[in-house]
Scaffold this motif. Structure first.
Motif, PDB file in Angstrom:
ATOM      1  N   THR A 208       0.540  -1.183  -0.288  1.00 51.54           N
ATOM      2  CA  THR A 208       0.336   0.019   0.141  1.00 51.54           C
ATOM      3  C   THR A 208       0.549   1.150  -0.541  1.00 51.54           C
ATOM      4  OG1 THR A 208      -1.494  -1.131   1.260  1.00 51.54           O
ATOM      5  CG2 THR A 208      -2.218   1.258   1.119  1.00 51.54           C
ATOM      6  N   ILE A 209       0.697   2.160  -0.696  1.00 50.36           N
ATOM      7  CA  ILE A 209       1.859   3.142  -1.497  1.00 50.36           C
ATOM      8  C   ILE A 209       0.601   4.645  -0.970  1.00 50.36           C
ATOM      9  CG2 ILE A 209       3.494   4.439  -2.825  1.00 50.36           C
ATOM     10  CD1 ILE A 209       3.844   1.899  -3.957  1.00 50.36           C
ATOM     11  N   VAL A 210       0.953   5.414   0.066  1.00 54.87           N
ATOM     12  CA  VAL A 210       0.583   6.398   0.411  1.00 54.87           C
ATOM     13  C   VAL A 210       2.031   8.141  -0.274  1.00 54.87           C
ATOM     14  CG1 VAL A 210      -0.258   8.381   1.410  1.00 54.87           C
ATOM     15  CG2 VAL A 210      -0.956   6.165   1.999  1.00 54.87           C
ATOM     16  N   ILE A 211       1.994   8.810  -1.570  1.00 63.53           N
ATOM     17  CA  ILE A 211       2.834   9.842  -2.032  1.00 63.53           C
ATOM     18  C   ILE A 211       1.974  11.070  -1.986  1.00 63.53           C
ATOM     19  CG2 ILE A 211       1.495   9.346  -4.243  1.00 63.53           C
ATOM     20  CD1 ILE A 211       5.143  10.112  -5.009  1.00 63.53           C
ATOM     21  N   VAL A 212       2.928  11.943  -1.179  1.00 62.89           N
ATOM     22  CA  VAL A 212       2.478  13.650  -0.988  1.00 62.89           C
ATOM     23  C   VAL A 212       3.827  14.025  -2.474  1.00 62.89           C
ATOM     24  CG1 VAL A 212       3.868  15.567  -0.467  1.00 62.89           C
ATOM     25  CG2 VAL A 212       3.107  13.468   1.179  1.00 62.89           C
ATOM     26  N   THR A 213       3.328  14.290  -2.946  1.00 58.77           N
ATOM     27  CA  THR A 213       3.401  15.228  -4.438  1.00 58.77           C
ATOM     28  C   THR A 213       3.419  16.659  -4.525  1.00 58.77           C
ATOM     29  OG1 THR A 213       3.793  15.307  -6.730  1.00 58.77           O
ATOM     30  CG2 THR A 213       1.515  14.268  -5.893  1.00 58.77           C
ATOM     31  N   HIS A 214       3.838  17.590  -4.789  1.00 63.32           N
ATOM     32  CA  HIS A 214       3.470  18.925  -5.419  1.00 63.32           C
ATOM     33  C   HIS A 214       3.300  19.135  -7.200  1.00 63.32           C
ATOM     34  CE1 HIS A 214       5.596  21.038  -1.728  1.00 63.32           C
ATOM     35  NE2 HIS A 214       3.888  22.005  -1.778  1.00 63.32           N
ATOM     36  N   ASN A 215       3.289  17.190  -7.912  1.00 54.91           N
ATOM     37  CA  ASN A 215       3.483  17.593  -9.315  1.00 54.91           C
ATOM     38  C   ASN A 215       1.743  16.894  -9.780  1.00 54.91           C
ATOM     39  OD1 ASN A 215       3.492  16.411 -11.397  1.00 54.91           O
ATOM     40  ND2 ASN A 215       5.717  16.865 -11.814  1.00 54.91           N
ATOM     41  N   MET A 216       0.762  18.146  -9.665  1.00 53.43           N
ATOM     42  CA  MET A 216      -0.577  17.032 -10.243  1.00 53.43           C
ATOM     43  C   MET A 216       0.098  15.817 -11.279  1.00 53.43           C
ATOM     44  SD  MET A 216      -2.465  20.306  -9.216  1.00 53.43           S
ATOM     45  CE  MET A 216      -1.589  20.941  -9.722  1.00 53.43           C
ATOM     46  N   GLN A 217       0.495  16.238 -12.457  1.00 55.29           N
ATOM     47  CA  GLN A 217       0.617  15.577 -13.620  1.00 55.29           C
ATOM     48  C   GLN A 217       1.663  14.240 -12.791  1.00 55.29           C
ATOM     49  OE1 GLN A 217       1.791  19.070 -13.606  1.00 55.29           O
ATOM     50  NE2 GLN A 217       0.195  19.042 -14.857  1.00 55.29           N
ATOM     51  N   GLN A 218       2.147  14.198 -11.818  1.00 57.11           N
ATOM     52  CA  GLN A 218       2.494  12.981 -11.388  1.00 57.11           C
ATOM     53  C   GLN A 218       1.698  12.218 -10.425  1.00 57.11           C
ATOM     54  OE1 GLN A 218       5.763  12.614  -8.145  1.00 57.11           O
ATOM     55  NE2 GLN A 218       6.823  11.632  -9.263  1.00 57.11           N
ATOM     56  N   ALA A 219       0.679  12.936  -9.420  1.00 52.95           N
ATOM     57  CA  ALA A 219      -0.242  12.333  -8.538  1.00 52.95           C
ATOM     58  C   ALA A 219      -1.376  11.288  -9.902  1.00 52.95           C
ATOM     59  CB  ALA A 219      -0.853  12.965  -8.330  1.00 52.95           C
ATOM     60  N   THR A 220      -2.095  12.060 -11.688  1.00 49.17           N
ATOM     61  CA  THR A 220      -3.009  11.059 -12.245  1.00 49.17           C
ATOM     62  C   THR A 220      -1.902  10.177 -12.674  1.00 49.17           C
ATOM     63  OG1 THR A 220      -1.915  12.902 -13.685  1.00 49.17           O
ATOM     64  CG2 THR A 220      -3.369  13.729 -13.215  1.00 49.17           C
ATOM     65  N   ARG A 221      -0.008   9.890 -12.644  1.00 45.96           N
ATOM     66  CA  ARG A 221       0.037   9.467 -13.713  1.00 45.96           C
ATOM     67  C   ARG A 221       0.700   7.560 -12.491  1.00 45.96           C
ATOM     68  NH1 ARG A 221       3.572  13.857 -16.049  1.00 45.96           N
ATOM     69  NH2 ARG A 221       5.077  13.073 -14.073  1.00 45.96           N
ATOM     70  N   VAL A 222       0.463   8.375 -11.618  1.00 42.76           N
ATOM     71  CA  VAL A 222       0.781   6.977 -10.458  1.00 42.76           C
ATOM     72  C   VAL A 222      -0.731   6.543  -9.169  1.00 42.76           C
ATOM     73  CG1 VAL A 222       2.843   7.515 -10.699  1.00 42.76           C
ATOM     74  CG2 VAL A 222       1.330   7.722  -8.605  1.00 42.76           C
ATOM     75  N   SER A 223      -1.608   7.071  -9.367  1.00 39.02           N
ATOM     76  CA  SER A 223      -1.761   7.068  -8.507  1.00 39.02           C
ATOM     77  C   SER A 223      -3.465   6.895  -9.090  1.00 39.02           C
ATOM     78  CB  SER A 223      -2.656   8.289  -7.116  1.00 39.02           C
ATOM     79  OG  SER A 223      -2.841   9.668  -8.013  1.00 39.02           O
ATOM     80  N   GLY A 224      -4.531   5.695  -7.779  1.00 45.27           N
ATOM     81  CA  GLY A 224      -5.958   5.442  -7.965  1.00 45.27           C
ATOM     82  C   GLY A 224      -6.641   6.362  -7.261  1.00 45.27           C
ATOM     83  N   ARG A 225      -5.815   7.144  -6.005  1.00 43.87           N
ATOM     84  CA  ARG A 225      -6.786   7.671  -4.915  1.00 43.87           C
ATOM     85  C   ARG A 225      -6.189   9.009  -4.825  1.00 43.87           C
ATOM     86  NH1 ARG A 225     -11.383   5.619  -3.218  1.00 43.87           N
ATOM     87  NH2 ARG A 225     -11.538   7.157  -1.807  1.00 43.87           N
ATOM     88  N   THR A 226      -6.709   9.841  -4.351  1.00 40.50           N
ATOM     89  CA  THR A 226      -5.950  11.618  -4.782  1.00 40.50           C
ATOM     90  C   THR A 226      -7.117  12.565  -3.321  1.00 40.50           C
ATOM     91  OG1 THR A 226      -4.858  11.605  -6.876  1.00 40.50           O
ATOM     92  CG2 THR A 226      -5.127  13.591  -5.650  1.00 40.50           C
ATOM     93  N   ALA A 227      -6.168  12.588  -2.296  1.00 36.27           N
ATOM     94  CA  ALA A 227      -6.587  14.241  -1.870  1.00 36.27           C
ATOM     95  C   ALA A 227      -6.309  15.117  -1.499  1.00 36.27           C
ATOM     96  CB  ALA A 227      -6.295  13.038  -0.414  1.00 36.27           C
TER      97      ALA A 227
END
Length: 261
Positions: A208-227
């Motif tokens: 299970t992975i939780v990632i903090v990112t400033h890069n919104m494109q990165q969030a769209t590429r790697v995550s299934g859910r976003t907060a």
């Protein structure tokens, strides 16, 4: 690496309930409530100082090292257990909930010893077990083929992207269930970033992975859910595709379209 469990039915691994968090008199998080599913990548986004890294550090109690930092209300449960309960061993918690930091932080040791370090700290002395785990972790971090002929050389001889994948391998070696990543690509070039992102997507099969990112494109590429967080509050949380294409909250839309942040 662990067996591929991604096909199994997802369950909630991390539960946050009505949580307030403070640094002394300063309230950093207010009334946070969310469920984080197993074998998924969950991304935290929001402007600097919004509380996303603070919440990430709550999940393995890294905030315990900061004087005056405290969960002042609510609770955090992992696999149904309140992690701030007196019976919870914080050292064991941090083995189960590993962390990869913004800046790669290899130890001043060989590549092999960087990965073996956690196992040795846990008391493992069998050379064959350590060697097998080091190879398995480096393979899992997509680094083995690049370093197998120089395992005894200093980790500082690796590139920045390789060092970050080495730190991921070091985290994997102690067999965690959850891996937290605090802006793991912010110091990397685009090619190294792409390799780490590809690795993150692959790792959700086993963790299970939780990632903090400033890069919104990165969030769209790697995550299934976003907060999305703003000023210590959880504004919106849901499926990444929906949050970025059809958010429920006006503040979310304003942030992802660049009107503030």
């Amino acid at each position: 690496m662990k067996p591929d469990k991604h096909a199994a039915e997802q369950r909630t691994v991390i539960e946050v309930r009505d949580m307030d968090f403070s640094y002394g008199p300063k309230v950093a998080l207010k009334s946070i409530g969310m469920d984080i599913p197993s074998h998924e990548v969950t991304a935290f986004i929001g402007p600097s100082g919004c509380g996303k890294s603070t919440l990430l550090r709550c999940f393995n109690r890294m905030n315990d090292f900061i004087p005056g930092a405290v969960v002042s209300r609510g609770e955090v449960r992992i696999d149904g257990i309140e992690i701030h309960s007196p019976e919870v061993d914080s050292v064991e918690l941090r083995r189960r909930v590993g962390m990869v930091f913004q800046k790669s932080n290899p130890f001043p040791r060989s590549i092999f010893e960087n990965v073996a370090y956690g196992l040795r700290m846990l008391g493992e002395k069998r050379k064959d077990v350590i060697a097998e785990s080091v190879e398995k972790s480096l393979r899992g971090a997509a680094l083995w083929d690049e370093v197998k002929d120089r395992l005894n050389q200093s980790a500082f001889g690796l590139s920045g992207g390789q060092q970050q994948r080495l730190c991921i391998a070091r985290t994997m070696a102690v067999d965690p269930e959850i891996i937290l990543m605090d802006e793991p690509c912010s110091a990397l070039d685009p090619i190294a970033t792409a390799k780490v992102e590809e690795l993150i997507v692959d790792l959700k099969r086993s963790y299970t992975i939780v990632i903090v990112t400033h890069n919104m494109q990165q969030a769209t590429r790697v995550s299934g859910r976003t907060a999305f967080f703003y000023l210590g509050e959880l504004v919106e949380y849901g499926e990444t595709t929906k949050l970025f294409t059809n958010p429920d909250k006006e503040r979310t839309e304003a942030y992802i379209t660049g009107r503030f942040g």
